[in-house]
Scaffold this active site. Structure first.
Site, PDB file in Angstrom:
ATOM      1  N   TRP A   1       0.790  -1.222   0.000  1.00  0.00           N
ATOM      2  CA  TRP A   1       0.000   0.000   0.000  1.00  0.00           C
ATOM      3  C   TRP A   1       0.827   1.279   0.000  1.00  0.00           C
ATOM      4  O   TRP A   1       0.292   2.360  -0.205  1.00  0.00           O
ATOM      5  CB  TRP A   1      -0.899   0.032   1.242  1.00  0.00           C
ATOM      6  CG  TRP A   1      -0.188  -0.357   2.512  1.00  0.00           C
ATOM      7  CD1 TRP A   1      -0.209  -1.585   3.114  1.00  0.00           C
ATOM      8  CD2 TRP A   1       0.675   0.463   3.317  1.00  0.00           C
ATOM      9  NE1 TRP A   1       0.596  -1.574   4.234  1.00  0.00           N
ATOM     10  CE2 TRP A   1       1.139  -0.329   4.381  1.00  0.00           C
ATOM     11  CE3 TRP A   1       1.098   1.789   3.235  1.00  0.00           C
ATOM     12  CZ2 TRP A   1       2.001   0.151   5.369  1.00  0.00           C
ATOM     13  CZ3 TRP A   1       1.962   2.283   4.205  1.00  0.00           C
ATOM     14  CH2 TRP A   1       2.398   1.470   5.255  1.00  0.00           C
TER      15      TRP A   1
ATOM     16  N   LYS B   1      -2.223  -8.496  -7.492  1.00  0.00           N
ATOM     17  CA  LYS B   1      -3.062  -8.218  -6.330  1.00  0.00           C
ATOM     18  C   LYS B   1      -2.486  -6.990  -5.622  1.00  0.00           C
ATOM     19  O   LYS B   1      -1.532  -7.092  -4.866  1.00  0.00           O
ATOM     20  CB  LYS B   1      -3.087  -9.396  -5.352  1.00  0.00           C
ATOM     21  CG  LYS B   1      -4.166  -9.215  -4.252  1.00  0.00           C
ATOM     22  CD  LYS B   1      -3.944 -10.127  -3.066  1.00  0.00           C
ATOM     23  CE  LYS B   1      -2.892  -9.595  -2.138  1.00  0.00           C
ATOM     24  NZ  LYS B   1      -3.248  -8.256  -1.538  1.00  0.00           N
TER      25      LYS B   1
ATOM     26  N   GLU C   1      -5.337  -4.286  -0.461  1.00  0.00           N
ATOM     27  CA  GLU C   1      -6.762  -4.038  -0.233  1.00  0.00           C
ATOM     28  C   GLU C   1      -6.991  -2.689   0.451  1.00  0.00           C
ATOM     29  O   GLU C   1      -8.115  -2.181   0.468  1.00  0.00           O
ATOM     30  CB  GLU C   1      -7.361  -5.162   0.616  1.00  0.00           C
ATOM     31  CG  GLU C   1      -7.566  -6.470  -0.131  1.00  0.00           C
ATOM     32  CD  GLU C   1      -6.267  -7.184  -0.441  1.00  0.00           C
ATOM     33  OE1 GLU C   1      -6.244  -7.967  -1.420  1.00  0.00           O
ATOM     34  OE2 GLU C   1      -5.256  -6.972   0.276  1.00  0.00           O
TER      35      GLU C   1
ATOM     36  N   GLU D   1      11.361  -7.934  -3.317  1.00  0.00           N
ATOM     37  CA  GLU D   1      11.805  -6.617  -2.864  1.00  0.00           C
ATOM     38  C   GLU D   1      11.252  -6.445  -1.464  1.00  0.00           C
ATOM     39  O   GLU D   1      10.059  -6.188  -1.280  1.00  0.00           O
ATOM     40  CB  GLU D   1      11.314  -5.525  -3.822  1.00  0.00           C
ATOM     41  CG  GLU D   1      12.046  -4.200  -3.648  1.00  0.00           C
ATOM     42  CD  GLU D   1      11.361  -3.281  -2.678  1.00  0.00           C
ATOM     43  OE1 GLU D   1      11.819  -3.224  -1.503  1.00  0.00           O
ATOM     44  OE2 GLU D   1      10.382  -2.631  -3.060  1.00  0.00           O
TER      45      GLU D   1
ATOM     46  N   CYS E   1      10.329   1.869   1.630  1.00  0.00           N
ATOM     47  CA  CYS E   1      11.284   0.786   1.879  1.00  0.00           C
ATOM     48  C   CYS E   1      12.724   1.261   1.782  1.00  0.00           C
ATOM     49  O   CYS E   1      13.618   0.682   2.410  1.00  0.00           O
ATOM     50  CB  CYS E   1      11.037  -0.382   0.931  1.00  0.00           C
ATOM     51  SG  CYS E   1      11.063   0.072  -0.815  1.00  0.00           S
TER      52      CYS E   1
END
Length: 476
Positions: free
Chosen positions: A151, A175, A178, A250, A284
């Protein structure tokens, strides 16, 4: 104001929602209001997506490179045209500032445009052999690819999962998270609107473990690509290993920043202080552990705190906001625990440290200093708006601390000594190193890490080649 869109799955070119499917709410992290309701894919939906991906691969792999290039270039242009509205939607569901949200779609478009051209450059080679014989090395698309995206960068991460694969000639099922579904849907829709066949790029949602086990349990999927935490990455790698699927991982990081006394301290501060709080630190490759030579520690520390104190925290949709909310409550709670534990371990809180208000997932930009290496925050990726400033004795100690953790995604260094730059490039254990700069990402260079930060590359020619397999043809 752009309206938040109706949410749906995209399977075999069809928008699918409702019909008794399980759903979940999507929350605005700045207001905690419900933005929309997201349908989950059923097992039958996932089977349909797999069958479509198998058909789509047969069609797309035989589509000429010139045609794939033209279609992907058209999609890149569509994303640019839609970037303003889509960036607003991204900010609504993820929290980052409008400039960051719109910039994310522009970067996604640039990356896709690069991949489009790279579709025509998947070269093999012919080996020199005696007259009458021939050896040729060819590269072929690996097959249908399953991608799982988080996200924190809901557009870029989706593009990284599918762009290189599409350029290589693979079909894809992605995917997105959500928690930020509309951004991922928008990326996939732009590709469909540009002429990518419905079975070649698809978008599904659901309970993450259920979706991953279903897709990875199918022999149709030939490659897994994942961005997320190291523990989840290890779990997915084990699932993929059951069928010897190719993987790109990753994973987490804890970016060291080496500040040497021969650099321009103000320039380093102007670059790295705001960089530490980009996307509320939920990056990240975020610079998190600042390792500063002792004789410039005080100057750097004071300048850093001064700059952080001027940051404006607020709704990412509002003008003048430098940092939006965190994307969810669990991240804010985790950062709070890490900050408290760091203080208990002897670290000094120089700025921030608290949540902001009672509505939304806001947290103050936080600065800690002189935190012992056994504190949790020195060993776990904070993934939030917190930077740690520690004095260091010199170059060797700084390199040793930079390499101490099992992570090796991004690292940063500031020095004007050319010989030292070469030493750092050789000795710092990271997949990406920025020297005298704050960016480690560009569309034409590989993006990825080492050690527990994963393996394989996205972006650059390497991002396409990662979705291809070599075949050696011997002719007598």
């Amino acid at each position: 104001m752009t309206d938040y869109p109706t949410l749906h799955l995209l399977i075999d070119g069809e928008q699918i929602s409702g019909d008794g499917r399980k759903t979940e709410d999507v929350i605005n992290p700045a207001t905690e209001d419900v933005l929309g309701t997201l349908p989950h894919a059923t097992a039958d939906d996932l089977d349909r997506a797999l069958e479509a991906a198998e058909r789509g691969f047969k069609e797309w792999r035989t589509t000429s490179a010139d045609k794939r290039c033209a279609i992907l270039t058209k999609a890149a242009n569509l994303l640019r045209e839609r970037a303003s509205d889509l960036g607003t939607i991204l900010t609504m569901e993820q929290g980052k500032t409008l400039a960051e949200g719109r910039g994310e779609f522009m970067y996604s478009a640039n990356l896709l445009e690069f991949y489009a051209q790279e579709a025509k450059r998947t070269y093999g080679r012919t080996l020199v052999r005696p007259e009458g014989s021939r050896v040729e090395v060819q590269y072929h698309p690996v097959g249908p690819v399953a991608g799982f995206a988080p996200w924190n960068f809901p557009a870029i991460n989706v593009m990284r999962k599918i762009g290189g694969a599409l350029a290589a000639g693979c079909s894809t099922i992605v995917k997105p998270s959500e928690e930020t579904p509309a951004s991922g849907i928008a990326v996939v829709q732009a590709l469909l609107d540009s002429g990518v066949p419905g079975g070649v790029v698809q978008c599904v949602f659901g309970v993450p473990s259920d979706v991953s086990e279903h897709l990875l349990g199918s022999p149709i999927i030939r490659k897994l690509t994942f961005t997320g935490s190291t523990p989840v990455g290890k779990h997915l790698a084990k699932l993929a290993a059951e069928d010897l699927k190719i993987t790109t991982m990753e994973l987490g990081g804890h970016g060291p920043v080496l500040i040497f006394n021969d650099t321009d301290i103000d320039k380093a501060l102007d670059t790295m202080a705001p960089g530490a709080y980009r996307n509320a630190g939920q990056v990240c490759v975020s610079p998190t552990r600042f390792l500063i030579e002792e004789d410039v520690f005080g100057k750097f520390r004071d300048g850093f705190v001064e700059r952080v104190g001027k940051m404006q925290v607020g709704n990412g949709l509002e003008k003048g906001t430098d940092m939006g909310p965190m994307a969810n409550s669990r991240g804010r709670e985790n950062v709070g625990k890490l900050i408290a534990q760091a203080q208990d371990a002897g670290g000094a809180l120089l700025s921030g440290g608290e949540r902001i208000g009672n509505q939304g997932f806001f947290h103050q930009p936080t600065v800690l200093a002189e935190v012992p290496t056994d504190a949790d925050i020195m060993n776990e990726e904070p993934f939030g708006p917190v930077a740690i400033l520690n004095p260091m004795a010199g170059e060797q100690a700084m390199i040793e601390e930079a390499n101490r953790l099992p992570y090796g995604l991004a690292a940063y260094a500031w020095t004007n000594d050319p010989a030292r730059r070469r030493r750092l490039a050789a000795e710092v254990e990271a997949g990406m190193l920025a020297i005298n700069g704050g960016s480690v990402s560009t569309v034409d260079a590989p993006f990825g890490g080492v050690k527990w930060s994963g393996y394989g590359s996205e972006d650059g020619p390497e991002g396409v080649r990662a979705c291809m397999v070599p075949k050696t043809v011997h002719e007598g």
